[in-house]
Design an enzyme around this catalytic site. Sequence first.
Site, mmCIF file in Angstrom:
data_model
loop_
_atom_site.group_PDB
_atom_site.id
_atom_site.type_symbol
_atom_site.label_atom_id
_atom_site.label_comp_id
_atom_site.label_asym_id
_atom_site.label_seq_id
_atom_site.Cartn_x
_atom_site.Cartn_y
_atom_site.Cartn_z
ATOM 1 N N LYS A 1 -17.649 36.302 -69.052
ATOM 2 C CA LYS A 1 -17.120 37.707 -70.298
ATOM 3 C C LYS A 1 -18.452 36.438 -71.683
ATOM 4 O O LYS A 1 -19.087 37.756 -71.948
ATOM 5 C CB LYS A 1 -16.330 37.196 -71.181
HETATM 6 C C1 LIG Z 1 -11.880 38.595 -67.530
HETATM 7 C C2 LIG Z 1 -11.971 38.008 -66.058
HETATM 8 C C3 LIG Z 1 -11.884 38.648 -64.907
HETATM 9 C C4 LIG Z 1 -11.372 40.171 -64.621
HETATM 10 O O1 LIG Z 1 -12.888 41.031 -65.249
HETATM 11 P P1 LIG Z 1 -12.683 42.397 -65.608
HETATM 12 O O2 LIG Z 1 -14.050 42.903 -65.804
HETATM 13 O O3 LIG Z 1 -11.155 42.786 -66.408
HETATM 14 O O4 LIG Z 1 -11.982 43.300 -64.262
HETATM 15 C C5 LIG Z 1 -11.901 37.860 -64.153
HETATM 16 N N1 LIG Z 1 -12.169 36.281 -63.843
HETATM 17 C C6 LIG Z 1 -12.401 36.034 -65.042
HETATM 18 C C7 LIG Z 1 -12.283 34.238 -65.029
HETATM 19 C C8 LIG Z 1 -12.343 36.469 -66.010
HETATM 20 O O5 LIG Z 1 -12.552 35.854 -67.552
#
Ligand SMILES: *Cc1c(COP(=O)(O)O)cnc(C)c1O
Length: 455
Positions: free
Chosen positions: A110
């Site tokens: 993120k």
């Molecule tokens: C947010 C997150 C996901 C999922 O990603 P999306 O874009 O919501 O599908 C997977 N792994 C981690 C570590 C995350 O922080």
Amino acid sequence: MKYISTRGQCDETTFTEAVATGLAPDGGLYLPKTLPDISGKLASWRGLSYPDLCFEFLKLFATDMLEDKLRAIVKDSYKKFSRKEVAPLSKLDDHLQVLELFHGPTLAFKDFALQLLGNLYEEQISRTGDAINVLGATSGDTGSAAIHGLLGKKGVRIFILYPQGRVSMLQERQMTTTAARNVYPIAIEGTFDDAQAMVKDAFGDAPLKAKYNLSAINSINLARILAQCVYYVWAYNQIDDAARERGVNFIVPTGNFGNVMAGWMASKMGLPVDGFRVATNQNDILCRLFNTGLYEISDVEPSVAPSMDIQVASNFERFLYYNVGQDHAKVREVMAEFKSKGKYQFDDFDRDTFSASRMDDGEINTTIEHVFAKYKYVADPHTACAFKDLDESKTNIVLGTAHPAKFPEVIEKALGRTPTAPSLEAIKHEPIVNYLLPAEGEALAEFLKEHAKGS
Ligand SMILES: *Cc1c(COP(=O)(O)O)cnc(C)c1O
């Protein structure tokens, strides 16, 4: 480049407006009106550094921003990543590589979008002079990535509510040890749902929302999707010709469908990808969708991969829009039916490009063991979900979404060893600075009155 809403009931807008607004006024999600064709540019982008590639890509979209400004913002957004490649590939064998997206400040993918979004917000505020107060609830990763995207930014204050005692020790420390004066981590005496309800109430209170120019952090901002397209292009360009010629599959640990959506959009722009795998944990609404065409809500069961514990995938509407032939009325119809009945049955679907798999906690645990035994590679519990039923005739690129050191208990259980990361070691002994509130809307309104930046 103009931007439209998936629901087609508001005016076209610019990149900066779409980013500043987040959710479109008609309740839909913003998308570019037409997608550029990048296929002719890929080869010439091959030697670029990550920030340079990101700039070249975003330039196609942020057409109402000055290029120098965009270049500076992009450069700043990736300077806190600990690896010079920003998104290094780790080759496990000829058919399998991990694209490591966890070398940013909070050690999860993120950061790629939220570091950029923080800078875009700051730029917007310096242009308009309107301060904003960002408010959100988190059960972990998103809150810390948002805090690290916004800390120290001028004109922004960020308020993140989390359930006291129910986020991991490391997640809490990532949120509460920044020492940034514009950051307000708020522990709620209640559950994540209580925290989320308080945030929802605050946004529903129109005078309060207007008075403090409240803004949401969520996974639906257009800038987040576009920032995430870049590392798919990057990965494709980093692998060698033989790997490309075999055909490339991306395997994506999925929750809200934001990450895999970005990859699929890159492929619609001409990135040659053979397939996308939607890899879920036991909260498998999307796995069921791609396997049966039925999109049906169910209860969230907490798992060892908590950032993928979702009930409905907030980015799904973007995919839906393309899948119904860019028909806004059809999008509205499907979303309305889904909202009222909690399910929707699709009859045709892009099954050629997508496949899906799921893993429960037990499988995640044994997968972490197997991946380590076979490749000496430590996969975090989210990334582990990707290692299932891979097509060995292809080049499989697994998206590594979090650093294993963020989940020491799970790794310790599977491997009998505790992974570490310098940035986490550094905060383990820092004092926690947070605020404590009861799970009551009034308490939050009072708190904002005292601490939010007036506009
Ligand atoms: C947010 C997150 C996901 C999922 O990603 P999306 O874009 O919501 O599908 C997977 N792994 C981690 C570590 C995350 O922080």
